[in-house]
Design a protein around this motif. Structure first.
Motif, short mmCIF file in Angstrom:
data_model
loop_
_atom_site.label_atom_id
_atom_site.label_comp_id
_atom_site.label_asym_id
_atom_site.label_seq_id
_atom_site.Cartn_x
_atom_site.Cartn_y
_atom_site.Cartn_z
N LEU A 5 0.67 -1.12 -0.24
CA LEU A 5 0.34 0.11 -0.42
C LEU A 5 1.35 1.08 0.03
O LEU A 5 0.45 2.44 -0.45
N THR A 7 3.39 3.36 -1.95
CA THR A 7 3.37 4.02 -3.19
C THR A 7 5.45 4.15 -2.95
O THR A 7 5.94 3.84 -4.16
N ALA A 72 0.72 6.72 -0.13
CA ALA A 72 0.21 5.82 -0.29
C ALA A 72 -0.92 6.63 -1.28
O ALA A 72 -0.73 7.86 -1.70
N SER A 74 -4.00 6.25 -1.87
CA SER A 74 -5.57 7.16 -1.71
C SER A 74 -5.59 7.03 0.13
O SER A 74 -4.93 6.41 0.40
N ASP A 77 -6.81 3.92 1.12
CA ASP A 77 -5.02 2.83 1.36
C ASP A 77 -4.82 3.15 3.20
O ASP A 77 -4.09 2.14 3.61
N THR A 80 -6.76 1.54 5.46
CA THR A 80 -6.71 0.07 5.54
C THR A 80 -5.04 -0.49 6.65
O THR A 80 -5.01 -0.91 6.88
N LEU A 81 -4.41 0.79 5.96
CA LEU A 81 -2.65 0.00 6.76
C LEU A 81 -3.40 0.52 7.64
O LEU A 81 -2.77 0.04 8.63
N SER A 122 -1.76 10.34 1.95
CA SER A 122 -1.96 10.33 0.83
C SER A 122 -2.81 12.32 0.40
O SER A 122 -2.71 12.71 1.30
#
Length: 312
Positions: A5, A7, A72, A74, A77, A80-81, A122
């Protein structure tokens, strides 16, 4: 294999008592551009990078790493992480929220296994950037960040398990064993690496230059200015990138590099490079010898920010 996740590497934030000399070094010698300053905190960008800033400087009574920041794709993401790490028992510094730093964005912070603060964000606004011209010896972007750990195998496992990084290559010192691990979160050979050291600390910050000529011009400028030279110029085997290492004004190691290798995420197979073999430590054979002086400078001072969140 699914990519993590995370980037890319965004920025590194460091603090020290001598803020004025640090700022002058990164701005006037190293080639970064001040983009904002507030309440004594300075944000510096690379002219060739869309990141709002790649180095943050802050005054503190003690020298420390404030945090390392990754991107990240978005807000989803990020959420989620954050949920995943909390479920895995990782210590969260602050939950996902709107950020108040240049470019804003949405992110959260947590402690890694060694006690460093890591930020993942993000939706950070990009800045205007430009193509670095031929012979212009200033950084294009932040290339990678390397840390020291007194338990590096565990640190590597932590980043692989919790953040999805992937091992690219390892360095060893002959029969003395492994001492550095290169980790990737995208197609760059490494954005992060872990070295064996006597304590938790910053090993080095690395800055990508436009090309070989610009890299050498930057190296020469540092030498002419009398900046403390540590190691290089040379060319590593792992990552295939060039290297010239110097010390900033408070003793953190910083590197000019270029031509870092890109690898296939799924197909690249990690190798172990024995740096007792001359070609594996420096393909060109131009660098000064890797010795105890070089190693000591890269060990750095113990980080006073371990498991202590920065004030901002």
């Amino acid at each position: 294999m699914t990519k993590p996740l995370i980037t890319h590497l965004r920025h590194v934030a460091i603090a020290a008592p001598d803020l004025d000399r640090q700022l002058a070094f990164y701005r006037d010698l190293w080639g970064l551009t001040p983009v904002e300053s507030e309440t004594g905190v300075h944000f510096l960008a690379a002219e060739g990078s869309p990141e709002q800033y790649i180095v943050r400087l802050r005054k503190d009574d003690q020298k420390r790493l404030d945090l390392v920041s990754f991107g990240a794709a978005s807000a989803a993401d990020v959420d989620t992480l954050a949920a995943r790490l909390a479920q895995q028992g990782v210590r969260i510094v602050h939950e996902p929220r709107k950020l108040g730093t240049p470019g804003a964005g949405y992110g959260f912070r947590f402690f890694d296994g060694d006690g460093r603060v890591v930020e993942v964000s993000s939706d950070v606004a990009t800045r205007s950037f430009r193509t670095i011209e031929a012979r212009e010896s200033i950084p294009v972007r932040l290339s990678h960040f390397v840390v020291n750990s007194d338990n590096p195998e565990a640190t590597v496992d932590w980043y692989v398990k919790h953040l999805g990084f992937k091992l690219s290559d390892t360095l060893c010192l002959g029969a003395r064993g492994d001492f550095m691990w290169f980790l990737r979160c995208n197609d760059w050979h490494h954005s992060f690496a872990v070295a064996r050291g006597p304590h938790v600390a910053v090993h080095h910050l690395s800055f990508e230059m436009r090309g070989i000529d610009e890299y050498l011009r930057g190296t020469g400028r540092m030498l002419r200015e009398g900046v403390q030279h540590i190691w290089g110029p040379g060319r590593h085997k792992a990552g295939d990138n060039t290297y010239s290492y110097f010390l900033d004004r408070v003793g953190n190691c910083v590197e000019y590099t270029t031509e870092l290798e890109t690898v296939d995420w799924d197909r690249h197979h990690p190798s172990v490079y024995d740096v007792t073999k001359p070609d594996f430590i420096d393909q060109w054979g131009t660098a000064n010898q890797m010795n105890e002086f070089v190693a000591k400078q890269q060990f750095n001072d113990p980080d006073h920010g371990v498991f202590v969140a920065p004030p901002l």
